[in-house]
Scaffold this motif. Structure first.
Motif, PDB file in Angstrom:
ATOM      1  N   LEU A 151      69.128  35.633  51.827  1.00 39.07           N
ATOM      2  CA  LEU A 151      68.767  34.298  52.311  1.00 39.07           C
ATOM      3  C   LEU A 151      69.388  34.020  53.680  1.00 39.07           C
ATOM      4  CD1 LEU A 151      68.988  32.246  48.995  1.00 39.07           C
ATOM      5  CD2 LEU A 151      66.909  32.838  50.275  1.00 39.07           C
ATOM      6  N   GLU A 152      70.629  34.466  53.881  1.00 34.44           N
ATOM      7  CA  GLU A 152      71.289  34.255  55.168  1.00 34.44           C
ATOM      8  C   GLU A 152      70.622  35.047  56.287  1.00 34.44           C
ATOM      9  OE1 GLU A 152      75.846  33.115  53.813  1.00 34.44           O
ATOM     10  OE2 GLU A 152      75.419  35.184  54.399  1.00 34.44           O
ATOM     11  N   ALA A 163      58.084  31.504  50.011  1.00 39.79           N
ATOM     12  CA  ALA A 163      57.847  31.504  48.558  1.00 39.79           C
ATOM     13  C   ALA A 163      58.886  32.367  47.842  1.00 39.79           C
ATOM     14  CB  ALA A 163      56.442  31.997  48.243  1.00 39.79           C
ATOM     15  N   GLU A 164      59.189  33.529  48.390  1.00 41.31           N
ATOM     16  CA  GLU A 164      60.189  34.402  47.785  1.00 41.31           C
ATOM     17  C   GLU A 164      61.588  33.795  47.912  1.00 41.31           C
ATOM     18  OE1 GLU A 164      61.849  38.994  47.866  1.00 41.31           O
ATOM     19  OE2 GLU A 164      60.192  38.449  49.182  1.00 41.31           O
ATOM     20  N   SER A 165      61.837  33.116  49.023  1.00 33.02           N
ATOM     21  CA  SER A 165      63.136  32.458  49.206  1.00 33.02           C
ATOM     22  C   SER A 165      63.392  31.447  48.103  1.00 33.02           C
ATOM     23  CB  SER A 165      63.197  31.753  50.561  1.00 33.02           C
ATOM     24  OG  SER A 165      63.213  32.664  51.615  1.00 33.02           O
ATOM     25  N   VAL A 166      62.382  30.665  47.781  1.00 32.24           N
ATOM     26  CA  VAL A 166      62.518  29.661  46.725  1.00 32.24           C
ATOM     27  C   VAL A 166      62.774  30.352  45.386  1.00 32.24           C
ATOM     28  CG1 VAL A 166      61.312  27.854  45.432  1.00 32.24           C
ATOM     29  CG2 VAL A 166      61.141  27.934  47.921  1.00 32.24           C
ATOM     30  N   GLU A 167      62.040  31.425  45.131  1.00 34.34           N
ATOM     31  CA  GLU A 167      62.187  32.165  43.874  1.00 34.34           C
ATOM     32  C   GLU A 167      63.593  32.757  43.734  1.00 34.34           C
ATOM     33  OE1 GLU A 167      60.488  36.289  42.032  1.00 34.34           O
ATOM     34  OE2 GLU A 167      59.063  35.015  43.090  1.00 34.34           O
ATOM     35  N   ILE A 168      64.072  33.407  44.772  1.00 36.56           N
ATOM     36  CA  ILE A 168      65.392  34.027  44.661  1.00 36.56           C
ATOM     37  C   ILE A 168      66.507  32.979  44.710  1.00 36.56           C
ATOM     38  CG2 ILE A 168      64.626  36.280  45.451  1.00 36.56           C
ATOM     39  CD1 ILE A 168      65.966  35.784  48.134  1.00 36.56           C
ATOM     40  N   TYR A 169      66.255  31.853  45.368  1.00 32.44           N
ATOM     41  CA  TYR A 169      67.234  30.760  45.354  1.00 32.44           C
ATOM     42  C   TYR A 169      67.400  30.245  43.925  1.00 32.44           C
ATOM     43  CZ  TYR A 169      69.623  26.384  46.274  1.00 32.44           C
ATOM     44  OH  TYR A 169      70.545  25.362  46.251  1.00 32.44           O
ATOM     45  N   GLU A 170      66.291  30.074  43.211  1.00 39.08           N
ATOM     46  CA  GLU A 170      66.356  29.609  41.828  1.00 39.08           C
ATOM     47  C   GLU A 170      67.118  30.609  40.963  1.00 39.08           C
ATOM     48  OE1 GLU A 170      62.215  29.072  40.945  1.00 39.08           O
ATOM     49  OE2 GLU A 170      62.223  27.010  41.660  1.00 39.08           O
ATOM     50  N   ARG A 171      66.869  31.888  41.182  1.00 33.29           N
ATOM     51  CA  ARG A 171      67.600  32.918  40.425  1.00 33.29           C
ATOM     52  C   ARG A 171      69.089  32.852  40.796  1.00 33.29           C
ATOM     53  NH1 ARG A 171      67.199  36.851  36.694  1.00 33.29           N
ATOM     54  NH2 ARG A 171      68.530  38.659  36.994  1.00 33.29           N
ATOM     55  N   GLY A 172      69.382  32.635  42.054  1.00 31.50           N
ATOM     56  CA  GLY A 172      70.757  32.506  42.494  1.00 31.50           C
ATOM     57  C   GLY A 172      71.471  31.354  41.814  1.00 31.50           C
ATOM     58  N   GLU A 173      70.787  30.257  41.639  1.00 29.44           N
ATOM     59  CA  GLU A 173      71.365  29.107  40.932  1.00 29.44           C
ATOM     60  C   GLU A 173      71.687  29.469  39.490  1.00 29.44           C
ATOM     61  OE1 GLU A 173      72.355  25.864  41.618  1.00 29.44           O
ATOM     62  OE2 GLU A 173      72.287  26.601  43.661  1.00 29.44           O
ATOM     63  N   ALA A 174      70.779  30.205  38.834  1.00 27.22           N
ATOM     64  CA  ALA A 174      71.017  30.629  37.455  1.00 27.22           C
ATOM     65  C   ALA A 174      72.211  31.582  37.394  1.00 27.22           C
ATOM     66  CB  ALA A 174      69.771  31.293  36.879  1.00 27.22           C
ATOM     67  N   LEU A 175      72.309  32.479  38.356  1.00 21.25           N
ATOM     68  CA  LEU A 175      73.434  33.417  38.407  1.00 21.25           C
ATOM     69  C   LEU A 175      74.742  32.678  38.649  1.00 21.25           C
ATOM     70  CD1 LEU A 175      71.665  36.172  40.478  1.00 21.25           C
ATOM     71  CD2 LEU A 175      72.553  36.482  38.155  1.00 21.25           C
ATOM     72  N   LYS A 176      74.722  31.689  39.519  1.00 22.63           N
ATOM     73  CA  LYS A 176      75.913  30.881  39.804  1.00 22.63           C
ATOM     74  C   LYS A 176      76.379  30.160  38.541  1.00 22.63           C
ATOM     75  CE  LYS A 176      76.679  26.599  42.246  1.00 22.63           C
ATOM     76  NZ  LYS A 176      76.432  25.739  41.183  1.00 22.63           N
ATOM     77  N   ARG A 177      75.442  29.579  37.804  1.00 15.99           N
ATOM     78  CA  ARG A 177      75.798  28.903  36.550  1.00 15.99           C
ATOM     79  C   ARG A 177      76.401  29.891  35.557  1.00 15.99           C
ATOM     80  NH1 ARG A 177      70.950  26.352  37.577  1.00 15.99           N
ATOM     81  NH2 ARG A 177      69.835  27.685  36.114  1.00 15.99           N
ATOM     82  N   ARG A 178      75.847  31.105  35.481  1.00 15.96           N
ATOM     83  CA  ARG A 178      76.369  32.124  34.570  1.00 15.96           C
ATOM     84  C   ARG A 178      77.802  32.501  34.950  1.00 15.96           C
ATOM     85  NH1 ARG A 178      76.963  34.281  29.680  1.00 15.96           N
ATOM     86  NH2 ARG A 178      77.270  36.512  29.760  1.00 15.96           N
TER      87      ARG A 178
END
Length: 83
Positions: free
Chosen positions: A28-29, A36-51
């Motif tokens: 992302l940086e 579209a892919e940025s949004v998708e991987i950002y959402e996955r990143g949020e899930a990973l951060k929560r984990r």
């Protein structure tokens, strides 16, 4: 990256989750990912951060359960009640 979306974040060990999160942050940086892919991987990143936060919180709770004896030495741990 689509391959990683099939990995269940909720069962991922901390080391794997943080590694993937760092990879997502770097991508992302770099700014070379389509929107579209940025949004998708950002959402996955949020899930990973929560984990990662969940696993760190559990580890912290276990460390806090360590008891010490009068001599200052650790006597042991008590089981962590994870609900």
């Amino acid at each position: 990256m689509a391959e990683n979306n099939h990995n269940d974040v909720t069962t991922m060990p901390f080391e794997r989750a943080i590694e993937e999160l760092e990879s997502i942050i770097k991508r992302l940086e770099d700014g070379k990912v389509p929107l579209a892919e940025s949004v998708e991987i950002y959402e996955r990143g949020e899930a990973l951060k929560r984990r990662c936060e969940e696993l760190l919180k559990a580890a912290e709770a276990r460390v806090e359960k360590i008891t010490t004896g009068v001599d200052g030495k650790a006597k042991g741990t008590t089981p962590l009640d994870v609900t």
